[in-house]
Scaffold this motif. Structure first.
Motif, PDB file in Angstrom:
ATOM      1  N   ASN A 116      10.893   2.950  -3.508  1.00 15.75           N
ATOM      2  CA  ASN A 116      10.864   3.216  -4.947  1.00 15.75           C
ATOM      3  C   ASN A 116      11.897   2.356  -5.684  1.00 15.75           C
ATOM      4  N   PRO A 117      11.503   1.707  -6.789  1.00 21.15           N
ATOM      5  CA  PRO A 117      12.417   0.813  -7.522  1.00 21.15           C
ATOM      6  C   PRO A 117      13.703   1.474  -7.987  1.00 21.15           C
ATOM      7  N   LEU A 118      13.679   2.801  -8.219  1.00 17.08           N
ATOM      8  CA  LEU A 118      14.862   3.489  -8.745  1.00 17.08           C
ATOM      9  C   LEU A 118      16.037   3.512  -7.754  1.00 17.08           C
ATOM     10  N   VAL A 119      15.760   3.216  -6.485  1.00 10.40           N
ATOM     11  CA  VAL A 119      16.851   3.175  -5.499  1.00 10.40           C
ATOM     12  C   VAL A 119      17.876   2.111  -5.875  1.00 10.40           C
ATOM     13  N   THR A 120      17.399   0.984  -6.403  1.00 10.21           N
ATOM     14  CA  THR A 120      18.303  -0.122  -6.729  1.00 10.21           C
ATOM     15  C   THR A 120      18.388  -0.433  -8.222  1.00 10.21           C
ATOM     16  N   LYS A 121      17.462   0.073  -9.011  1.00 15.18           N
ATOM     17  CA  LYS A 121      17.424  -0.273 -10.427  1.00 15.18           C
ATOM     18  C   LYS A 121      18.704   0.158 -11.144  1.00 15.18           C
ATOM     19  N   GLY A 122      19.380  -0.815 -11.771  1.00 14.12           N
ATOM     20  CA  GLY A 122      20.609  -0.527 -12.502  1.00 14.12           C
ATOM     21  C   GLY A 122      21.796  -0.222 -11.613  1.00 14.12           C
ATOM     22  N   LYS A 123      21.669  -0.488 -10.308  1.00 17.03           N
ATOM     23  CA  LYS A 123      22.739  -0.178  -9.358  1.00 17.03           C
ATOM     24  C   LYS A 123      23.430  -1.466  -8.907  1.00 17.03           C
ATOM     25  N   GLU A 124      24.726  -1.371  -8.663  1.00 15.40           N
ATOM     26  CA  GLU A 124      25.497  -2.509  -8.147  1.00 15.40           C
ATOM     27  C   GLU A 124      25.591  -2.489  -6.631  1.00 15.40           C
ATOM     28  N   PHE A 125      25.716  -1.297  -6.046  1.00 10.56           N
ATOM     29  CA  PHE A 125      26.063  -1.180  -4.642  1.00 10.56           C
ATOM     30  C   PHE A 125      24.878  -0.864  -3.729  1.00 10.56           C
ATOM     31  N   SER A 126      23.680  -0.709  -4.273  1.00  9.31           N
ATOM     32  CA  SER A 126      22.523  -0.325  -3.462  1.00  9.31           C
ATOM     33  C   SER A 126      21.563  -1.491  -3.258  1.00  9.31           C
ATOM     34  N   PHE A 127      21.154  -1.675  -2.003  1.00 12.17           N
ATOM     35  CA  PHE A 127      20.241  -2.742  -1.608  1.00 12.17           C
ATOM     36  C   PHE A 127      19.188  -2.146  -0.680  1.00 12.17           C
ATOM     37  N   ARG A 128      18.190  -2.964  -0.324  1.00 10.93           N
ATOM     38  CA  ARG A 128      17.171  -2.466   0.591  1.00 10.93           C
ATOM     39  C   ARG A 128      16.692  -3.572   1.532  1.00 10.93           C
ATOM     40  N   ALA A 129      16.214  -3.151   2.717  1.00 12.35           N
ATOM     41  CA  ALA A 129      15.667  -4.093   3.686  1.00 12.35           C
ATOM     42  C   ALA A 129      14.162  -4.239   3.531  1.00 12.35           C
ATOM     43  N   CYS A 130      13.562  -3.458   2.660  1.00  8.24           N
ATOM     44  CA  CYS A 130      12.114  -3.394   2.503  1.00  8.24           C
ATOM     45  C   CYS A 130      11.679  -3.931   1.142  1.00  8.24           C
ATOM     46  N   PHE A 131      10.366  -4.079   0.952  1.00  7.80           N
ATOM     47  CA  PHE A 131       9.848  -4.423  -0.372  1.00  7.80           C
ATOM     48  C   PHE A 131       9.840  -3.180  -1.263  1.00  7.80           C
ATOM     49  N   THR A 132       9.486  -3.344  -2.533  1.00 13.15           N
ATOM     50  CA  THR A 132       9.457  -2.220  -3.466  1.00 13.15           C
ATOM     51  C   THR A 132       8.020  -1.758  -3.721  1.00 13.15           C
ATOM     52  N   ASP A 133       7.901  -0.576  -4.298  1.00 11.83           N
ATOM     53  CA  ASP A 133       6.576  -0.053  -4.638  1.00 11.83           C
ATOM     54  C   ASP A 133       5.927  -0.815  -5.789  1.00 11.83           C
ATOM     55  N   ASP A 134       6.728  -1.486  -6.594  1.00 11.20           N
ATOM     56  CA  ASP A 134       6.138  -2.341  -7.628  1.00 11.20           C
ATOM     57  C   ASP A 134       5.279  -3.418  -6.957  1.00 11.20           C
ATOM     58  N   LEU A 135       5.848  -4.047  -5.937  1.00 12.99           N
ATOM     59  CA  LEU A 135       5.118  -5.085  -5.221  1.00 12.99           C
ATOM     60  C   LEU A 135       4.024  -4.480  -4.350  1.00 12.99           C
ATOM     61  N   GLN A 136       4.313  -3.362  -3.710  1.00 11.80           N
ATOM     62  CA  GLN A 136       3.337  -2.729  -2.824  1.00 11.80           C
ATOM     63  C   GLN A 136       2.093  -2.272  -3.595  1.00 11.80           C
ATOM     64  N   GLY A 137       2.298  -1.698  -4.786  1.00 11.15           N
ATOM     65  CA  GLY A 137       1.173  -1.246  -5.589  1.00 11.15           C
ATOM     66  C   GLY A 137       0.246  -2.388  -5.974  1.00 11.15           C
ATOM     67  N   VAL A 138       0.858  -3.515  -6.335  1.00  8.70           N
ATOM     68  CA  VAL A 138       0.082  -4.711  -6.692  1.00  8.70           C
ATOM     69  C   VAL A 138      -0.685  -5.220  -5.476  1.00  8.70           C
ATOM     70  N   ALA A 139      -0.004  -5.320  -4.334  1.00  9.90           N
ATOM     71  CA  ALA A 139      -0.633  -5.825  -3.116  1.00  9.90           C
ATOM     72  C   ALA A 139      -1.797  -4.936  -2.674  1.00  9.90           C
ATOM     73  N   LEU A 140      -1.609  -3.627  -2.746  1.00  6.36           N
ATOM     74  CA  LEU A 140      -2.665  -2.687  -2.357  1.00  6.36           C
ATOM     75  C   LEU A 140      -3.901  -2.845  -3.234  1.00  6.36           C
ATOM     76  N   ALA A 141      -3.676  -2.986  -4.534  1.00  6.81           N
ATOM     77  CA  ALA A 141      -4.793  -3.150  -5.463  1.00  6.81           C
ATOM     78  C   ALA A 141      -5.584  -4.417  -5.149  1.00  6.81           C
ATOM     79  N   HIS A 142      -4.882  -5.511  -4.893  1.00  9.67           N
ATOM     80  CA  HIS A 142      -5.547  -6.768  -4.552  1.00  9.67           C
ATOM     81  C   HIS A 142      -6.275  -6.653  -3.210  1.00  9.67           C
ATOM     82  N   PHE A 143      -5.688  -5.945  -2.275  1.00 13.42           N
ATOM     83  CA  PHE A 143      -6.325  -5.764  -0.970  1.00 13.42           C
ATOM     84  C   PHE A 143      -7.664  -5.048  -1.117  1.00 13.42           C
ATOM     85  N   VAL A 144      -7.687  -3.946  -1.855  1.00 14.97           N
ATOM     86  CA  VAL A 144      -8.916  -3.180  -2.017  1.00 14.97           C
ATOM     87  C   VAL A 144      -9.941  -3.957  -2.836  1.00 14.97           C
ATOM     88  N   TYR A 145      -9.480  -4.577  -3.914  1.00 12.71           N
ATOM     89  CA  TYR A 145     -10.392  -5.267  -4.837  1.00 12.71           C
ATOM     90  C   TYR A 145     -10.906  -6.587  -4.241  1.00 12.71           C
TER      91      TYR A 145
END
Length: 384
Positions: free
Chosen positions: A140-169
């Motif tokens: 979820n984007p809110l994990v890092t949005k507006g944060k200085e000290f939080s990072f992630r090893a994974c992609f975000t749901d913003d990107l995942q949602g787009v990718a899923l839509a393109h996959f199905v369509y």
């Protein structure tokens, strides 16, 4: 010199000798502890909830990476000790426990918190304590949005949602579908909406957009109503426990179309619950053909007597990201570690993870189906 003065002088000499010897020992002890001492990393994982398997995998992946680091000398001369907090799948319990632990101990970073509903409040705690946090799988984007000290090893749901839509369509070529999601889970709600918006922007139609409660999970009636809409596919952004129930009910009600999941399911865990998946697809953070991943999987299986899942793989990389940032900073200062995480490039077992002026990395998304009930890569979104 009088006898009394001589005795006094001898006592002073003896005192100075003892003092100098004590000082020498203190210097030696300080030097040794500075070389072979340890630093502490806090691991957050669900170990007593319905997703405890993911929690155990998270801890296993991190411990495996820490063991490797310690065997090679640790990080800038220090060994790493891991302390685990059970988030119990409950945001309030997790944040209170973490605040209590951080207020009494000195940690150099936090790793884990694989699910967004926990990782979001954890990231807020980390901002308060100014301590680096690398979530393994919380998308979820809110994990890092507006944060200085939080990072992630994974992609975000913003990107995942787009990718899923393109996959199905594009890949599946489908135009009419339904979305069934967990109304009480931040990850599920956000990804469901992101997918719906993007799929409709591409020209598709979501004719059923139904929620279900987290507990108790009731799926029979809403699935019946969804299938009455003649959907070609069902997208279910649930975690693997609920996803298996959704899939089972869909097949029980004679739906034979594609069932698409997000990254909240992982093949070993899904297979353990549904046995023989038919016409099922899901998103993954890595390619199973990667040599690094294959080697990691062999070591993991040898160590823990089971195959690694997505939580184990990304937890391993999340710990690697934190360790690399510490080495880059050449310091255990938390602000310097945070600064080192920015624009960091890490070549992990899940692929190249690059932070390009963002706390969210750029990386491709891999889509898997099942061939003879074995996960098989079918499509890739983004550059490998």
């Amino acid at each position: 010199m009088k006898k009394g003065e001589f005795v006094m002088l001898e006592k002073v000499k003896k005192f100075l000798q003892i003092f100098l010897i004590s000082l020498l020992f203190a210097v030696i002890i300080f030097y040794l502890t500075s070389c072979i001492g340890y630093v502490k990393v806090l691991v957050v994982a669900p170990l007593s909830s319905d997703t405890k398997e993911a929690g155990e995998s998270t801890v296993n992946g991190i411990r495996l990476k820490v063991d490797e680091l310690n065997k090679s000398g640790g990080i800038i001369g220090k060994r790493i000790k891991v302390y685990v907090v059970d988030d119990k799948g409950d945001p309030d319990s997790a944040t209170q426990s973490i605040r209590d632990v951080l207020s009494k101990n000195n940690f150099i970073g936090i790793v884990g918190a694989p699910f967004s509903r926990i990782a979001i409040p954890v990231s807020e705690v980390c901002e308060d304590f100014k301590i680096p946090f690398v979530t393994s799988v919380a998308t979820n984007p809110l994990v890092t949005k507006g944060k200085e000290f939080s990072f992630r090893a994974c992609f975000t749901d913003d990107l995942q949602g787009v990718a899923l839509a393109h996959f199905v369509y594009e890949y599946l070529g489908l135009r009419v579908g339904g979305v069934f999601y967990d109304i009480d889970d931040t990850y599920s709600v956000y990804l469901a909406e992101k997918f719906r918006i993007q799929f409709e922007n591409l020209g598709g139609h979501i004719v059923a957009f139904y929620p279900h409660p987290h507990k108790p999970v009731t799926v029979e009636f809403p699935i019946q109503k969804m299938l009455e809409k003649k959907v070609q596919f069902v997208f279910n952004p649930d975690l693997y426990v609920d996803a298996s129930m959704v899939y089972t009910e869909l097949r029980k009600q004679n739906f034979t179309g594609p069932v698409i999941f997000g990254d909240g399911v992982d093949a070993p865990q899904l297979l353990a619950r549904i046995g023989k998946p038919f016409n099922v697809y899901y998103v993954s953070h890595y390619s199973r053909d990667s040599e690094k991943l294959i080697k990691f999987s062999e070591t993991y299986k040898e160590t823990f007597k089971m195959d690694p899942d997505v939580e184990a793989c990304l937890a391993y990389d999340a710990m690697g990201i934190l360790a690399t940032a510490i080495e880059k900073a050449n310091s255990f200062d938390k602000v310097k570690i945070k600064d080192a995480l920015e624009n960091l490039t890490y070549d992990g077992i899940t692929g190249k993870i690059e932070f390009k002026n963002s706390n969210d990395p750029t990386k491709p998304l891999y889509f898997y189906g099942f061939k003879n009930f074995i996960p098989s890569e079918v499509w890739v979104f983004g550059d490998k």
